[in-house]
Design a protein around this motif. Structure first.
Motif, PDB file in Angstrom:
ATOM      1  N   GLN A  15       0.633  -1.517   0.244  1.00 16.32           N
ATOM      2  CA  GLN A  15       0.002  -0.106   0.129  1.00 16.32           C
ATOM      3  C   GLN A  15       1.001   0.646   0.465  1.00 16.32           C
ATOM      4  OE1 GLN A  15      -3.170  -0.772   3.034  1.00 16.32           O
ATOM      5  NE2 GLN A  15      -4.426  -1.505   2.156  1.00 16.32           N
ATOM      6  N   GLU A  16       2.104   1.529   0.578  1.00 17.48           N
ATOM      7  CA  GLU A  16       2.791   2.307   1.114  1.00 17.48           C
ATOM      8  C   GLU A  16       3.173   2.077  -0.485  1.00 17.48           C
ATOM      9  OE1 GLU A  16       5.497   2.120   3.498  1.00 17.48           O
ATOM     10  OE2 GLU A  16       4.194   1.859   5.467  1.00 17.48           O
ATOM     11  N   GLN A  17       4.026   1.459  -1.576  1.00 14.77           N
ATOM     12  CA  GLN A  17       4.312   1.470  -2.520  1.00 14.77           C
ATOM     13  C   GLN A  17       3.289   2.207  -4.001  1.00 14.77           C
ATOM     14  OE1 GLN A  17       5.927  -1.979  -3.474  1.00 14.77           O
ATOM     15  NE2 GLN A  17       7.924  -1.517  -2.251  1.00 14.77           N
ATOM     16  N   LEU A  18       2.330   1.825  -3.392  1.00 14.86           N
ATOM     17  CA  LEU A  18       1.341   1.684  -4.353  1.00 14.86           C
ATOM     18  C   LEU A  18       0.312   3.674  -4.398  1.00 14.86           C
ATOM     19  CD1 LEU A  18      -1.588  -0.820  -4.356  1.00 14.86           C
ATOM     20  CD2 LEU A  18      -0.182  -0.045  -6.573  1.00 14.86           C
ATOM     21  N   MET A  19       0.887   4.184  -2.801  1.00 13.79           N
ATOM     22  CA  MET A  19       0.721   5.606  -2.191  1.00 13.79           C
ATOM     23  C   MET A  19       2.224   5.847  -3.244  1.00 13.79           C
ATOM     24  SD  MET A  19      -2.379   5.540  -1.179  1.00 13.79           S
ATOM     25  CE  MET A  19      -1.713   7.376  -0.555  1.00 13.79           C
ATOM     26  N   THR A  20       3.234   5.520  -2.810  1.00 10.77           N
ATOM     27  CA  THR A  20       4.328   6.720  -3.467  1.00 10.77           C
ATOM     28  C   THR A  20       3.922   6.496  -5.089  1.00 10.77           C
ATOM     29  OG1 THR A  20       5.996   5.950  -1.407  1.00 10.77           O
ATOM     30  CG2 THR A  20       6.788   6.370  -4.113  1.00 10.77           C
ATOM     31  N   LEU A  21       3.856   6.057  -5.456  1.00 10.64           N
ATOM     32  CA  LEU A  21       3.408   5.178  -7.324  1.00 10.64           C
ATOM     33  C   LEU A  21       2.745   6.291  -7.997  1.00 10.64           C
ATOM     34  CD1 LEU A  21       3.387   1.541  -8.289  1.00 10.64           C
ATOM     35  CD2 LEU A  21       5.115   3.687  -8.895  1.00 10.64           C
ATOM     36  N   LYS A  22       1.620   6.611  -6.722  1.00 10.89           N
ATOM     37  CA  LYS A  22       1.100   7.635  -7.048  1.00 10.89           C
ATOM     38  C   LYS A  22       1.012   8.758  -7.211  1.00 10.89           C
ATOM     39  CE  LYS A  22      -4.350   8.923  -5.970  1.00 10.89           C
ATOM     40  NZ  LYS A  22      -5.779   8.707  -4.943  1.00 10.89           N
ATOM     41  N   LEU A  24       3.877  10.295  -7.303  1.00  9.69           N
ATOM     42  CA  LEU A  24       5.294  10.069  -8.210  1.00  9.69           C
ATOM     43  C   LEU A  24       4.392  10.524 -10.216  1.00  9.69           C
ATOM     44  CD1 LEU A  24       7.976   7.331  -7.903  1.00  9.69           C
ATOM     45  CD2 LEU A  24       8.133   9.936  -7.589  1.00  9.69           C
ATOM     46  N   PHE A  25       3.029   9.946 -10.390  1.00  7.46           N
ATOM     47  CA  PHE A  25       2.469  10.018 -11.080  1.00  7.46           C
ATOM     48  C   PHE A  25       1.943  11.573 -11.544  1.00  7.46           C
ATOM     49  CE2 PHE A  25       2.543   5.568 -12.306  1.00  7.46           C
ATOM     50  CZ  PHE A  25       3.404   5.473 -13.624  1.00  7.46           C
ATOM     51  N   ASN A  26       1.150  11.688 -10.052  1.00  6.14           N
ATOM     52  CA  ASN A  26       0.333  13.040  -9.780  1.00  6.14           C
ATOM     53  C   ASN A  26       1.642  14.020 -10.725  1.00  6.14           C
ATOM     54  OD1 ASN A  26      -2.126  12.387  -9.916  1.00  6.14           O
ATOM     55  ND2 ASN A  26      -1.508  11.938  -7.225  1.00  6.14           N
ATOM     56  N   ILE A  31       3.655  17.970 -13.834  1.00  2.62           N
ATOM     57  CA  ILE A  31       4.935  18.076 -15.054  1.00  2.62           C
ATOM     58  C   ILE A  31       4.707  18.583 -16.262  1.00  2.62           C
ATOM     59  CG2 ILE A  31       7.124  17.650 -15.448  1.00  2.62           C
ATOM     60  CD1 ILE A  31       8.055  16.796 -13.021  1.00  2.62           C
ATOM     61  N   TYR A  32       3.644  17.229 -16.757  1.00  2.00           N
ATOM     62  CA  TYR A  32       3.782  17.312 -17.842  1.00  2.00           C
ATOM     63  C   TYR A  32       2.808  18.766 -18.711  1.00  2.00           C
ATOM     64  CZ  TYR A  32       1.293  15.316 -22.651  1.00  2.00           C
ATOM     65  OH  TYR A  32       0.831  15.560 -23.834  1.00  2.00           O
ATOM     66  N   GLU A  33       1.974  18.770 -17.554  1.00  7.19           N
ATOM     67  CA  GLU A  33       0.594  19.711 -18.110  1.00  7.19           C
ATOM     68  C   GLU A  33       1.215  21.358 -18.157  1.00  7.19           C
ATOM     69  OE1 GLU A  33      -2.128  19.318 -15.222  1.00  7.19           O
ATOM     70  OE2 GLU A  33      -3.219  17.855 -16.000  1.00  7.19           O
ATOM     71  N   LYS A  34       2.572  21.600 -16.845  1.00  6.05           N
ATOM     72  CA  LYS A  34       2.962  22.585 -17.427  1.00  6.05           C
ATOM     73  C   LYS A  34       3.761  22.306 -18.380  1.00  6.05           C
ATOM     74  CE  LYS A  34       3.912  25.937 -13.998  1.00  6.05           C
ATOM     75  NZ  LYS A  34       3.493  26.702 -13.941  1.00  6.05           N
ATOM     76  N   CYS A  35       5.037  21.644 -18.789  1.00  2.00           N
ATOM     77  CA  CYS A  35       5.290  21.435 -20.173  1.00  2.00           C
ATOM     78  C   CYS A  35       4.468  22.420 -21.082  1.00  2.00           C
ATOM     79  CB  CYS A  35       5.785  20.609 -20.195  1.00  2.00           C
ATOM     80  SG  CYS A  35       7.699  20.283 -19.215  1.00  2.00           S
ATOM     81  N   ASN A  36       3.573  21.750 -21.108  1.00  2.00           N
ATOM     82  CA  ASN A  36       2.309  22.199 -22.488  1.00  2.00           C
ATOM     83  C   ASN A  36       2.381  23.366 -22.032  1.00  2.00           C
ATOM     84  OD1 ASN A  36       2.501  19.464 -23.936  1.00  2.00           O
ATOM     85  ND2 ASN A  36       0.742  18.373 -22.380  1.00  2.00           N
ATOM     86  N   GLU A  37       2.050  23.973 -20.971  1.00  2.00           N
ATOM     87  CA  GLU A  37       1.432  24.962 -20.749  1.00  2.00           C
ATOM     88  C   GLU A  37       2.485  26.109 -21.455  1.00  2.00           C
ATOM     89  OE1 GLU A  37       0.852  25.979 -16.564  1.00  2.00           O
ATOM     90  OE2 GLU A  37      -1.460  24.410 -17.103  1.00  2.00           O
TER      91      GLU A  37
END
Length: 116
Positions: A15-22, A24-26, A31-37
């Motif tokens: 569960q901790e690893q899943l939360m960390t992954l979540k 990191l993906f957020n 970052i992706y949205e900021k680059c596109n902007e």
């Protein structure tokens, strides 16, 4: 009963690893949205990755242009002449080496005959 606490600890680790992954993906999405902007603000358009890879036909056309240029022809002709010259000099050196081998062989035969 001993496996029950270990399965709980494994479950909490997962569960901790899943939360960390979540998280990191957020962060990656932001970052992706900021680059596109930033790209849109600067007037940059989105370029498809496929368009950045040269196609085989385009590559062949560029190599044909290089081959037809006068500088390429001159350089190619010069390299051919140099290769012919190197080949002829190599043949000449091989003949000299063969003659030297024969002479050394004959000298060795004469020396052996003298000793016996």
């Amino acid at each position: 009963m001993g496996s029950l606490p270990s399965s709980r600890s494994k479950k909490t680790k997962v569960q901790e690893q899943l939360m960390t992954l979540k998280m990191l993906f957020n962060r990656l999405r932001r970052i992706y949205e900021k680059c596109n902007e930033n790209c849109q603000l600067q007037g940059m358009e989105y370029t498809h990755i496929e368009s950045l890879i040269p196609l085989k036909e385009e590559w062949d056309m560029k190599s044909e242009e290089k081959r037809t240029s006068e500088a390429y022809r001159l350089a190619y002709k010069e390299s051919e002449e140099i290769m012919e010259e190197v080949i002829s000099k190599n043949k000449h050196l091989k003949e000299i080496i063969d003659k030297l081998r024969r002479i050394i062989f004959e000298i060795n035969i004469m020396l052996n005959m003298r000793r016996s």
